[in-house]
Scaffold this motif. Structure first.
Motif, short mmCIF file in Angstrom:
data_model
loop_
_atom_site.label_atom_id
_atom_site.label_comp_id
_atom_site.label_asym_id
_atom_site.label_seq_id
_atom_site.Cartn_x
_atom_site.Cartn_y
_atom_site.Cartn_z
N ALA A 1 42.10 36.79 -5.63
CA ALA A 1 42.94 37.70 -6.16
C ALA A 1 41.81 38.67 -7.16
O ALA A 1 42.26 39.29 -7.68
CB ALA A 1 43.67 36.79 -7.17
N ARG A 2 41.13 38.06 -8.49
CA ARG A 2 40.38 38.94 -8.79
C ARG A 2 39.15 40.02 -7.98
O ARG A 2 39.44 41.32 -8.65
CB ARG A 2 39.19 38.20 -9.58
CG ARG A 2 38.21 38.97 -10.75
CD ARG A 2 39.01 38.44 -12.18
NE ARG A 2 37.51 38.52 -13.28
CZ ARG A 2 37.37 40.14 -13.57
NH1 ARG A 2 37.44 41.00 -12.21
NH2 ARG A 2 36.31 40.27 -14.95
N ALA B 1 41.21 46.63 -4.80
CA ALA B 1 42.22 47.62 -4.93
C ALA B 1 42.00 49.27 -6.21
O ALA B 1 42.62 49.53 -6.42
CB ALA B 1 43.66 46.83 -5.38
N LYS B 2 41.36 48.50 -7.39
CA LYS B 2 40.87 49.08 -7.86
C LYS B 2 40.45 50.05 -7.85
O LYS B 2 40.26 51.33 -7.85
CB LYS B 2 40.47 48.92 -10.04
CG LYS B 2 39.72 49.53 -10.57
CD LYS B 2 39.49 48.42 -11.63
CE LYS B 2 38.96 49.64 -12.53
NZ LYS B 2 37.57 48.94 -13.92
N ALA B 3 39.20 49.85 -7.25
CA ALA B 3 37.92 51.05 -6.59
C ALA B 3 39.07 51.69 -5.60
O ALA B 3 38.44 53.19 -5.78
CB ALA B 3 37.32 50.37 -6.02
N ASP C 1 41.05 42.66 -14.83
CA ASP C 1 41.97 41.86 -15.10
C ASP C 1 43.10 41.83 -14.67
O ASP C 1 43.97 40.95 -13.95
CB ASP C 1 41.75 40.41 -16.63
CG ASP C 1 40.29 39.76 -16.91
OD1 ASP C 1 39.78 40.21 -15.67
OD2 ASP C 1 39.83 39.82 -18.06
N ALA C 2 43.66 42.89 -15.62
CA ALA C 2 45.14 43.48 -14.73
C ALA C 2 44.99 43.50 -13.45
O ALA C 2 46.33 43.44 -12.68
CB ALA C 2 45.51 45.03 -15.76
N TRP C 3 43.94 44.17 -12.48
CA TRP C 3 44.00 44.38 -11.19
C TRP C 3 44.20 42.98 -10.67
O TRP C 3 45.11 43.45 -10.13
CB TRP C 3 43.58 45.19 -10.66
CG TRP C 3 43.64 46.61 -11.38
CD1 TRP C 3 43.17 47.34 -12.16
CD2 TRP C 3 44.60 47.40 -9.61
NE1 TRP C 3 43.50 48.57 -11.64
CE2 TRP C 3 44.46 48.87 -10.76
CE3 TRP C 3 45.24 47.07 -8.68
CZ2 TRP C 3 44.80 50.13 -9.73
CZ3 TRP C 3 45.76 48.02 -8.82
CH2 TRP C 3 45.49 49.43 -8.50
N ASP D 1 44.84 28.15 -9.70
CA ASP D 1 43.85 27.06 -8.76
C ASP D 1 42.54 28.28 -8.44
O ASP D 1 42.93 29.68 -8.04
CB ASP D 1 44.10 26.60 -7.47
CG ASP D 1 43.06 25.83 -7.11
OD1 ASP D 1 42.03 26.26 -6.22
OD2 ASP D 1 43.06 24.30 -7.39
N PRO D 2 41.14 28.31 -9.26
CA PRO D 2 40.42 28.91 -9.14
C PRO D 2 40.11 29.22 -7.76
O PRO D 2 39.49 30.88 -7.09
CB PRO D 2 38.70 27.79 -9.33
CG PRO D 2 39.10 26.72 -9.99
CD PRO D 2 41.05 26.54 -10.02
#
Length: 186
Positions: free
Chosen positions: A112-113, A119-121, A167-169, A105-106
């Motif tokens: 999450a995105r 998290a990546k940062a 997208d993987a993150w 669901d958006p």
């Protein structure tokens, strides 16, 4: 006390809060967060569901526009009442469809995105740091070595499959947002 899954409204608010997207304005008009096309058809009035596009998209679930004839499907999936009749207690179910809503669901994928980007940062080019940050942010504890390894393996597998880094993150973050520990009050 007993463990139970959070309510529909709490789940949505918690997801957007940990992603840093929660718009905390108090009061004001109702908003229309994303929902699948064609759900909110009003035969007699011609009213249309128009997804909020600005900061209102991430207002608390309390402010979601609600129509008894077509309640928000994600809210219903997590046992929100249709409001056609008064009830004393909300029933609590646990079904596979709820997991699909959390994953697809958006209202849950977008946070999450965004959380994945944070998290990546925080990883500073060390994925293990990003996974640890993500785990602390969502579950308020350090991941075990097994938990960390599983998320790192997932991240590397997604990147090897050709999924873009961001997208993987987002996928890794979505997994954490779907964990029983995140959706259950203990």
């Amino acid at each position: 006390g007993p463990a139970f899954r959070l309510s529909a409204e709490q789940l949505r608010d918690q997801a957007i809060a940990v992603a840093g997207l929660l718009h905390e304005e108090v009061g004001g008009k109702s908003v229309m967060p994303p929902q699948p096309d064609g759900i909110w058809r009003q035969i007699y009035s011609g009213a249309k569901w128009s997804d909020a596009t600005d900061k209102d998209r991430f207002r608390r679930a309390l402010y979601t526009t609600w129509r008894r004839t077509s309640p928000h499907p994600a809210m219903l999936m997590f046992d929100a009442q249709s409001r056609e009749a008064c009830v004393l207690r909300r029933r609590r179910t646990n079904t596979p469809l709820q997991a699909l809503v959390l994953w697809n669901d958006p209202q849950f994928y977008e946070p999450a995105r965004a959380l994945g980007l944070l998290a990546k940062a925080a990883s500073e080019s060390d994925a293990a740091k990003g996974v640890a940050w993500l785990w602390r942010r969502c579950l308020l504890r350090e991941p075990t070595s097994v938990e960390s390894k599983r998320l790192l393996d997932l991240l590397h597998d997604e990147i090897q499959r050709g999924v873009p880094d961001d997208d993987a993150w987002g996928i890794v973050s979505s997994v954490v947002l779907c964990l029983d520990e995140f959706v259950t009050k203990r």
